[in-house]
Design a protein around this motif. Structure first.
Motif, mmCIF file in Angstrom:
data_model
loop_
_atom_site.group_PDB
_atom_site.id
_atom_site.type_symbol
_atom_site.label_atom_id
_atom_site.label_comp_id
_atom_site.label_asym_id
_atom_site.label_seq_id
_atom_site.Cartn_x
_atom_site.Cartn_y
_atom_site.Cartn_z
ATOM 1 N N ALA A 163 0.832 -1.205 0.000
ATOM 2 C CA ALA A 163 0.000 0.000 0.000
ATOM 3 C C ALA A 163 0.867 1.255 0.000
ATOM 4 C CB ALA A 163 -0.931 -0.010 1.220
ATOM 5 N N ALA A 197 -3.894 -5.040 -1.129
ATOM 6 C CA ALA A 197 -3.326 -3.688 -1.172
ATOM 7 C C ALA A 197 -3.401 -3.128 -2.589
ATOM 8 C CB ALA A 197 -1.877 -3.712 -0.673
ATOM 9 N N ASP A 200 -6.843 -2.041 -3.215
ATOM 10 C CA ASP A 200 -7.222 -0.857 -2.445
ATOM 11 C C ASP A 200 -6.582 0.413 -2.985
ATOM 12 O OD1 ASP A 200 -8.655 -2.576 -0.900
ATOM 13 O OD2 ASP A 200 -7.307 -2.545 0.838
ATOM 14 N N THR A 201 -5.362 0.295 -3.527
ATOM 15 C CA THR A 201 -4.640 1.515 -3.912
ATOM 16 C C THR A 201 -4.466 1.646 -5.419
ATOM 17 O OG1 THR A 201 -2.481 0.423 -3.861
ATOM 18 C CG2 THR A 201 -3.269 1.370 -1.782
ATOM 19 N N ARG A 366 3.902 1.741 6.686
ATOM 20 C CA ARG A 366 3.319 2.262 5.443
ATOM 21 C C ARG A 366 3.824 3.673 5.148
ATOM 22 N NH1 ARG A 366 -2.956 2.154 3.349
ATOM 23 N NH2 ARG A 366 -2.662 3.597 1.610
#
Lengths: 377, 377
Positions: A163, A197, A200-201, A366
């Motif tokens: 991420a 991830a 999501d990104t 992160r």
């Protein structure tokens, strides 16, 4: 004297360059012995004027006295001596000569007719850039650790690192199949985490599990990794053999990038007057064994490689070889974000920057990954 | 700081002894770094007081200052760090530390709980003696060569050598799958020839083809060799990996003796202040990888090994390890019949004497083999 042997060979030859350390007046005789040692390993005076003498025994192509105790000798060998196989090529290049005193293998040139039987980086620099959608910038890599962590914790790290924008998240090379995080469970958890991830990104991070297994389980682990959704592999040719890496790279049913790791290979570069040069070992051989990236300890870290050795590796990763893509030098080993700009100055943009434990400093994995990514964008 | 990890381990530990060359005042810090490097490879200050700190990070067991620039340090590791697999054991022993300056791996001790997952010489000294019906005398070995010879010529040599009483007739390590004598044809012809010689003379000679092949062909070549009637195998762990040898030794459907060959391993012993000691590499590791014989270049031949290095190897081949049979040191490398009595004086009777090209001198291969045999009887 043997009866004469007669046969034809192609005339195609590979070339190895050896540094012979010691009294230059002995270099010619040592080179002649080397030509015999690496091929027929048989008393040369018992071989008549036949095809074995003319075509199988290595041939001295040139000699150059570099210092008062160093002669650089170029030897050529008929490609037929290798049987067109990488394991026997290694044998011809440095099998027995590795056991002789004061000989260092410093360069290797393979003709096209032999190259097509060796490994080939499936991705190389351009292929890797395309996979992670990064046309120009340096690529980023990190490692999942420390050993002793559970699959759940490693997967949580993997999520944060992906991420945060790290392109390649590999297993630490020490992760095999320990009870703390067994291979199947770990690889599934980490591949899932990186996949989530990415969703999501919108990222394109790759998870690369370590394929360091017993000989008879290597293929099964590779299959498990592919089924779990791995995005590449970490392979240690010093442990599983250079030809294992070539075989992984050659599998069309897998077709994922490979990071070559230097574990257990350091012995070859620990002597200035023996072994194999950094460029040949971590550049040329990694490339002919199909690595898309070659990890090595950067200068100024906790390891012993000099700036010059690192330059040699980077050059060997990118030197022009028809049909063998240039690959990404991947310096690591105690690197931290403070050295990013210096590393880019040294290696240029065609580099994978590998930072491991340092991304855990401050506890914001992160955020640290994002800062690392910003530093190269 | 990481959150704490809690788990139980067995308490069983393996031990590695490292020579740290350099300023003794720095040795403690280097040893502490080594304990981290070989296991978690992670900033130690980020690991809390948990199971990773207490049970995964290596532990310094003792330190001894041997000279003004040498400290010998014993480090122990939890067996769990190896996952009970030989490839990861190699990684724990010398994976990254091979890349650190001035560190030499000089001894290894494996607890019984881990030993049973590693390789085991299937025959060892007693098993080999029984196979070739030689209860007490030194055993004899030779190599089929030179490369470039046809299968027919190599088979004719094999017949004469077996008829002359050589116990083990191996492929020269340079014979792979070259066009001069491709693997299938060569192995069939040589196995047949040794079989015929045994029938004709009542002998028990073994033919041992070289299993040096591409990764994805190793098992097929092994099968071909077994089907052809091979009596054992020559294996090169420096090229195909130590665990390949272990896997061959573990196969109950094969059950033939293994000669370990040192090709490509020389780099590890070329530095006095780095790499791996001769005893560990050519004795201990060969044994834990299942070799019944370990070939190495004898002192005073054309190679670089010292008398002391050869003694170290012989000692490591025969040191008492419960459940791991002693194996035969197999000195070779430019040996000739004139050195037989000296070699027996040095190694004793539990030795395989390897003489290659010298048996071709004078052109009477069988007579030379018979003379070699008489010299040890």
């Amino acid at each position: 004297m043997l009866p004469p042997s007669r046969f034809d060979v192609s005339g195609e030859r590979l070339t190895a360059v050896y540094d012979l350390h010691g009294d230059p007046s002995l270099a010619r005789g040592r080179a002649e012995a080397l030509c015999v040692e690496q091929t027929i390993e048989f008393p040369a005076d018992l071989v008549p004027d036949d095809s074995i003498r003319s075509d199988v025994i290595g041939r001295i192509e040139s000699e150059e006295r570099l210092t008062d105790d160093l002669v650089r000798t170029t030897v050529s060998y008929a490609v037929e001596t290798t049987g067109h196989e990488l394991p026997q090529l290694l044998n011809v290049l440095f099998g027995n000569s590795s056991l002789l005193p004061g000989i260092k293998l410093v360069d290797v040139h393979i003709p096209a007719s032999l190259r097509r039987y060796l490994g080939r980086p499936r991705f190389g620099i351009e292929g890797l850039r395309s996979l992670v959608d990064a046309p120009r910038r340096p690529l980023l890599a990190t490692a999942l650790k420390p050993m002793g962590s559970s699959p759940e914790r490693l997967a949580a790290f993997a999520y944060d690192l992906a991420a945060g924008g790290i392109d390649m998240i590999k297993d630490d090379h020490s992760l095999a199949n320990q009870p703390f995080a067994q291979f199947d469970a770990r690889v599934k958890a980490c591949a899932d985490a990186v996949g989530r991830a990415n969703e999501d990104t919108g990222g394109r991070s790759l998870y690369m599990p370590s394929i360091n297994a017993p000989f008879d389980e290597l293929d099964a682990r590779l299959g498990t990794a592919v089924d779990a959704g791995a995005g590449g592999f970490l392979v240690m040719p010093g442990i599983t053999g250079f030809d294992h890496m070539r075989a992984v790279a050659a599998r069309n049913d897998v077709a994922l990038p490979i990071m070559g790791h230097p574990a257990f290979l350091g012995g070859y570069v620990s002597s200035p007057v023996g072994g194999i040069s950094h460029g040949v070992l971590f550049g040329t051989l990694m490339r002919y064994a199909g690595a898309d990236m070659s990890i090595f300890p950067n200068f100024g870290g906790r390891f012993s490689f000099s700036e010059r050795a690192c330059r040699e590796i980077a050059d060997a990763c990118s030197s022009g070889i028809d049909g063998v893509p240039a690959i990404m030098p991947t310096p690591g080993g105690g690197m931290n974000r403070g050295r990013v700009s210096e590393m880019i100055d040294f290696y240029g943009h065609d580099v994978v920057l590998l930072i491991g434990g340092d991304l855990h400093r401050g506890g914001e994995l992160r955020a640290n990954a994002e800062a690392f990514r910003r530093a190269v964008s």
